[in-house]
Motif scaffolding. Structure first.
Motif, PDB file in Angstrom:
ATOM      1  N   PRO A  50     -11.150 -43.743  29.138  1.00 50.30           N
ATOM      2  CA  PRO A  50     -10.966 -44.644  27.987  1.00 50.30           C
ATOM      3  C   PRO A  50     -11.288 -46.101  28.273  1.00 50.30           C
ATOM      4  CG  PRO A  50      -9.138 -43.093  28.154  1.00 50.30           C
ATOM      5  CD  PRO A  50      -9.967 -42.912  29.397  1.00 50.30           C
ATOM      6  N   SER A  51     -10.853 -46.618  29.432  1.00 47.48           N
ATOM      7  CA  SER A  51     -11.054 -48.050  29.690  1.00 47.48           C
ATOM      8  C   SER A  51     -12.528 -48.405  29.815  1.00 47.48           C
ATOM      9  CB  SER A  51     -10.298 -48.471  30.953  1.00 47.48           C
ATOM     10  OG  SER A  51     -10.775 -47.770  32.087  1.00 47.48           O
ATOM     11  N   ALA A  52     -13.347 -47.515  30.391  1.00 48.13           N
ATOM     12  CA  ALA A  52     -14.783 -47.780  30.499  1.00 48.13           C
ATOM     13  C   ALA A  52     -15.478 -47.588  29.157  1.00 48.13           C
ATOM     14  CB  ALA A  52     -15.403 -46.868  31.554  1.00 48.13           C
ATOM     15  N   LEU A  53     -15.009 -46.609  28.367  1.00 50.79           N
ATOM     16  CA  LEU A  53     -15.613 -46.383  27.054  1.00 50.79           C
ATOM     17  C   LEU A  53     -15.382 -47.571  26.121  1.00 50.79           C
ATOM     18  CD1 LEU A  53     -14.891 -42.602  26.374  1.00 50.79           C
ATOM     19  CD2 LEU A  53     -17.120 -43.695  26.699  1.00 50.79           C
ATOM     20  N   ARG A  54     -14.325 -48.332  26.376  1.00 54.45           N
ATOM     21  CA  ARG A  54     -14.093 -49.532  25.566  1.00 54.45           C
ATOM     22  C   ARG A  54     -15.213 -50.543  25.769  1.00 54.45           C
ATOM     23  NH1 ARG A  54      -8.713 -48.438  27.334  1.00 54.45           N
ATOM     24  NH2 ARG A  54      -7.480 -47.617  25.602  1.00 54.45           N
ATOM     25  N   TYR A  55     -15.753 -50.606  26.989  1.00 53.90           N
ATOM     26  CA  TYR A  55     -16.897 -51.476  27.255  1.00 53.90           C
ATOM     27  C   TYR A  55     -18.127 -50.971  26.493  1.00 53.90           C
ATOM     28  CZ  TYR A  55     -14.636 -54.214  30.941  1.00 53.90           C
ATOM     29  OH  TYR A  55     -13.829 -55.077  31.625  1.00 53.90           O
ATOM     30  N   THR A  56     -18.312 -49.665  26.503  1.00 55.59           N
ATOM     31  CA  THR A  56     -19.435 -49.078  25.768  1.00 55.59           C
ATOM     32  C   THR A  56     -19.323 -49.416  24.284  1.00 55.59           C
ATOM     33  OG1 THR A  56     -19.513 -47.223  27.332  1.00 55.59           O
ATOM     34  CG2 THR A  56     -20.634 -46.928  25.229  1.00 55.59           C
ATOM     35  N   GLU A  57     -18.134 -49.239  23.729  1.00 57.25           N
ATOM     36  CA  GLU A  57     -17.908 -49.524  22.317  1.00 57.25           C
ATOM     37  C   GLU A  57     -18.165 -51.002  22.007  1.00 57.25           C
ATOM     38  OE1 GLU A  57     -16.924 -48.797  18.319  1.00 57.25           O
ATOM     39  OE2 GLU A  57     -17.393 -47.421  19.971  1.00 57.25           O
ATOM     40  N   TRP A  58     -17.732 -51.880  22.924  1.00 59.29           N
ATOM     41  CA  TRP A  58     -17.911 -53.330  22.737  1.00 59.29           C
ATOM     42  C   TRP A  58     -19.393 -53.683  22.643  1.00 59.29           C
ATOM     43  CZ3 TRP A  58     -14.939 -57.886  22.514  1.00 59.29           C
ATOM     44  CH2 TRP A  58     -15.597 -59.069  22.857  1.00 59.29           C
ATOM     45  N   VAL A  59     -20.198 -53.141  23.559  1.00 60.58           N
ATOM     46  CA  VAL A  59     -21.630 -53.453  23.573  1.00 60.58           C
ATOM     47  C   VAL A  59     -22.316 -52.862  22.351  1.00 60.58           C
ATOM     48  CG1 VAL A  59     -23.791 -53.075  24.804  1.00 60.58           C
ATOM     49  CG2 VAL A  59     -21.731 -53.685  26.075  1.00 60.58           C
ATOM     50  N   LEU A  60     -21.996 -51.616  22.005  1.00 61.05           N
ATOM     51  CA  LEU A  60     -22.630 -50.988  20.844  1.00 61.05           C
ATOM     52  C   LEU A  60     -22.264 -51.730  19.561  1.00 61.05           C
ATOM     53  CD1 LEU A  60     -22.225 -47.193  21.660  1.00 61.05           C
ATOM     54  CD2 LEU A  60     -24.241 -48.634  21.972  1.00 61.05           C
ATOM     55  N   ALA A  61     -21.028 -52.216  19.475  1.00 61.71           N
ATOM     56  CA  ALA A  61     -20.625 -52.988  18.297  1.00 61.71           C
ATOM     57  C   ALA A  61     -21.408 -54.287  18.218  1.00 61.71           C
ATOM     58  CB  ALA A  61     -19.122 -53.271  18.349  1.00 61.71           C
ATOM     59  N   ALA A  62     -21.677 -54.905  19.372  1.00 62.53           N
ATOM     60  CA  ALA A  62     -22.433 -56.158  19.402  1.00 62.53           C
ATOM     61  C   ALA A  62     -23.882 -55.951  18.962  1.00 62.53           C
ATOM     62  CB  ALA A  62     -22.391 -56.759  20.799  1.00 62.53           C
ATOM     63  N   LEU A  63     -24.413 -54.749  19.217  1.00 59.91           N
ATOM     64  CA  LEU A  63     -25.804 -54.459  18.875  1.00 59.91           C
ATOM     65  C   LEU A  63     -25.945 -53.860  17.484  1.00 59.91           C
ATOM     66  CD1 LEU A  63     -26.938 -52.880  22.283  1.00 59.91           C
ATOM     67  CD2 LEU A  63     -27.308 -55.226  21.490  1.00 59.91           C
ATOM     68  N   ASP A  64     -24.817 -53.536  16.871  1.00 62.65           N
ATOM     69  CA  ASP A  64     -24.855 -52.937  15.538  1.00 62.65           C
ATOM     70  C   ASP A  64     -25.366 -53.945  14.514  1.00 62.65           C
ATOM     71  OD1 ASP A  64     -24.418 -50.864  13.705  1.00 62.65           O
ATOM     72  OD2 ASP A  64     -22.486 -51.697  13.126  1.00 62.65           O
ATOM     73  N   GLY A  65     -26.148 -53.463  13.588  1.00 60.54           N
ATOM     74  CA  GLY A  65     -26.663 -54.326  12.533  1.00 60.54           C
ATOM     75  C   GLY A  65     -27.913 -55.090  12.905  1.00 60.54           C
ATOM     76  N   LEU A  66     -28.476 -54.797  14.101  1.00 60.03           N
ATOM     77  CA  LEU A  66     -29.691 -55.501  14.538  1.00 60.03           C
ATOM     78  C   LEU A  66     -30.961 -54.693  14.276  1.00 60.03           C
ATOM     79  CD1 LEU A  66     -28.470 -56.989  17.955  1.00 60.03           C
ATOM     80  CD2 LEU A  66     -28.517 -58.086  15.696  1.00 60.03           C
ATOM     81  N   GLY A  67     -30.805 -53.582  13.577  1.00 62.46           N
ATOM     82  CA  GLY A  67     -31.970 -52.765  13.258  1.00 62.46           C
ATOM     83  C   GLY A  67     -32.365 -51.792  14.347  1.00 62.46           C
ATOM     84  N   LEU A  68     -31.498 -51.583  15.328  1.00 62.15           N
ATOM     85  CA  LEU A  68     -31.795 -50.641  16.411  1.00 62.15           C
ATOM     86  C   LEU A  68     -31.289 -49.258  16.048  1.00 62.15           C
ATOM     87  CD1 LEU A  68     -30.574 -52.798  19.438  1.00 62.15           C
ATOM     88  CD2 LEU A  68     -32.945 -52.493  18.695  1.00 62.15           C
ATOM     89  N   GLY A  88     -34.970 -61.227  28.781  1.00 63.23           N
ATOM     90  CA  GLY A  88     -35.962 -60.198  28.486  1.00 63.23           C
ATOM     91  C   GLY A  88     -35.638 -59.421  27.224  1.00 63.23           C
ATOM     92  N   LEU A  89     -34.355 -59.240  26.929  1.00 65.89           N
ATOM     93  CA  LEU A  89     -33.956 -58.503  25.736  1.00 65.89           C
ATOM     94  C   LEU A  89     -34.296 -59.267  24.452  1.00 65.89           C
ATOM     95  CD1 LEU A  89     -30.495 -56.929  26.707  1.00 65.89           C
ATOM     96  CD2 LEU A  89     -32.630 -55.735  26.165  1.00 65.89           C
ATOM     97  N   ARG A  90     -34.515 -60.552  24.565  1.00 63.08           N
ATOM     98  CA  ARG A  90     -34.892 -61.317  23.387  1.00 63.08           C
ATOM     99  C   ARG A  90     -36.172 -60.784  22.759  1.00 63.08           C
ATOM    100  NH1 ARG A  90     -33.933 -67.572  25.404  1.00 63.08           N
ATOM    101  NH2 ARG A  90     -31.669 -67.630  25.062  1.00 63.08           N
ATOM    102  N   GLY A  91     -37.000 -60.103  23.573  1.00 65.73           N
ATOM    103  CA  GLY A  91     -38.245 -59.569  23.058  1.00 65.73           C
ATOM    104  C   GLY A  91     -38.054 -58.377  22.141  1.00 65.73           C
ATOM    105  N   VAL A  92     -36.871 -57.743  22.184  1.00 69.96           N
ATOM    106  CA  VAL A  92     -36.639 -56.562  21.342  1.00 69.96           C
ATOM    107  C   VAL A  92     -35.441 -56.760  20.418  1.00 69.96           C
ATOM    108  CG1 VAL A  92     -37.648 -54.945  22.973  1.00 69.96           C
ATOM    109  CG2 VAL A  92     -35.227 -55.501  23.157  1.00 69.96           C
ATOM    110  N   LEU A  93     -34.706 -57.871  20.615  1.00 70.97           N
ATOM    111  CA  LEU A  93     -33.547 -58.139  19.770  1.00 70.97           C
ATOM    112  C   LEU A  93     -33.711 -59.476  19.062  1.00 70.97           C
ATOM    113  CD1 LEU A  93     -30.645 -57.077  22.159  1.00 70.97           C
ATOM    114  CD2 LEU A  93     -31.631 -55.751  20.303  1.00 70.97           C
ATOM    115  N   PRO A  94     -33.180 -59.591  17.853  1.00 65.09           N
ATOM    116  CA  PRO A  94     -33.294 -60.856  17.134  1.00 65.09           C
ATOM    117  C   PRO A  94     -32.341 -61.915  17.685  1.00 65.09           C
ATOM    118  CG  PRO A  94     -32.034 -59.246  15.851  1.00 65.09           C
ATOM    119  CD  PRO A  94     -32.580 -58.530  17.052  1.00 65.09           C
TER     120      PRO A  94
END
Length: 300
Positions: free
Chosen positions: A190-208, A294-300
């Motif tokens: 659970p504690s590591a999956l919270r990190y996964t959820e945090w990152v995925l939430a940050a990337l949500d809504g960016l068209g990925l 480098g991620l700026r090239g694929v993320l807004p």
């Protein structure tokens, strides 16, 4: 010749320990000291200490070096079978983390944990089914020590920076953690999956699409873990050799100088002249910045 000399050095240390010159827990001469005293190569001195470690006379302690192992008579007496309360699972996990932090994962065993808790080994299996399950519980507890902020960051880059730096802090505190984790067969805690959820939430809504977002999470985590793998290997090397990374480089400076002196490696020669000092924290920050740029090239 080397084996004979190693055995002689080991015998000398063994007799000095038996005579009481070194008490349990005392640090013994490092490989560098043995090299100077006996006039031998570093590998010969290292082999001598390894012989005594194999016998259980010495053990490696992270951040300290090679010390005299605690003799059975001075160890904490084990409880008699059936005596006293059984430890909670949390006690077992905390004891395991304490051992791994101090001495490295190689010393971690159910028997060793039971000895530290003063209980029969089989009692542990009433709470933890196997060592693999124990390691999974240790990972869960370790990541739980660095909770993510309650408020999510409004920008993806800041959110990924927060996650990466907190992960780095966890790995820094527990050098055994990075090698214990698997990328292809991850321990689902659970504690590591919270990190996964945090990152995925940050990337949500960016068209990925979900797969692309998850791959970005894996890429960032892999970078942090990949850097952190060096922490455990360096801690183990320092404990076994008695040399810090800087001391090891000083001991091999002549080899590097001689390789660079021929003119085939002019840029390497410049580094050696500047007396380069490796700072893992600074290197981590540089790599993280480059990765997110480098991620700026694929993320807004």
């Amino acid at each position: 010749m080397t084996e004979t000399t190693s055995a002689r050095i080991a015998a000398d240390l063994r007799s000095r320990i038996a005579a009481g010159e070194f008490a349990p827990g005392d640090r013994v001469p490092s490989t560098r000291e043995l090299t100077r005293r006996w006039g031998v190569a570093m590998a010969t001195a290292t082999r001598a200490l390894s012989l005594l470690q194999d016998e259980g006379v010495l053990r490696s302690v992270r951040g300290v070096g090679t010390v005299v192992a605690v003799r059975p008579s001075s160890a904490r007496p084990a409880r008699r079978r059936g005596a006293g309360p059984s430890p909670a699972r949390d006690d077992i996990v905390r004891a395991a983390i304490t051992i791994a932090d101090a001495e490295g994962p190689a010393t971690l065993s159910m028997r060793r944990i039971a000895a530290d808790l003063g209980i029969p080994t089989m009692t542990l299996y009433q709470h933890v089914a196997s060592k693999d399950e124990l390691v999974t519980l240790m990972i869960d507890r370790a990541f739980g020590e660095e909770p993510l902020p309650a408020q999510a960051s409004p920008h993806w880059r800041e959110a990924l920076e927060i996650a990466a730096r907190l992960e780095w802090a966890v790995f820094r505190r527990h050098p055994w953690l990075a090698p214990a984790m698997s990328l292809t067969r991850p321990q689902l805690v659970p504690s590591a999956l919270r990190y996964t959820e945090w990152v995925l939430a940050a990337l949500d809504g960016l068209g990925l699409d979900p797969d692309r977002a998850f791959n970005i999470h894996i890429m960032v985590f892999s970078y942090v873990r990949g850097m952190a793998v060096n922490l455990e290997s360096e801690a183990q090397a320092e404990a076994e050799s008695g040399l810090t990374a800087d001391e090891w480089m000083d001991a091999h400076a002549g080899t590097l100088t001689s390789l660079a002196a021929g003119g085939d490696f002019p840029h390497v020669r410049r580094i050696s002249v500047l007396d380069f000092d490796l700072d893992l924290d600074a290197l981590f920050e540089l790599g993280l910045r480059c990765l997110l740029d480098g991620l700026r090239g694929v993320l807004p």
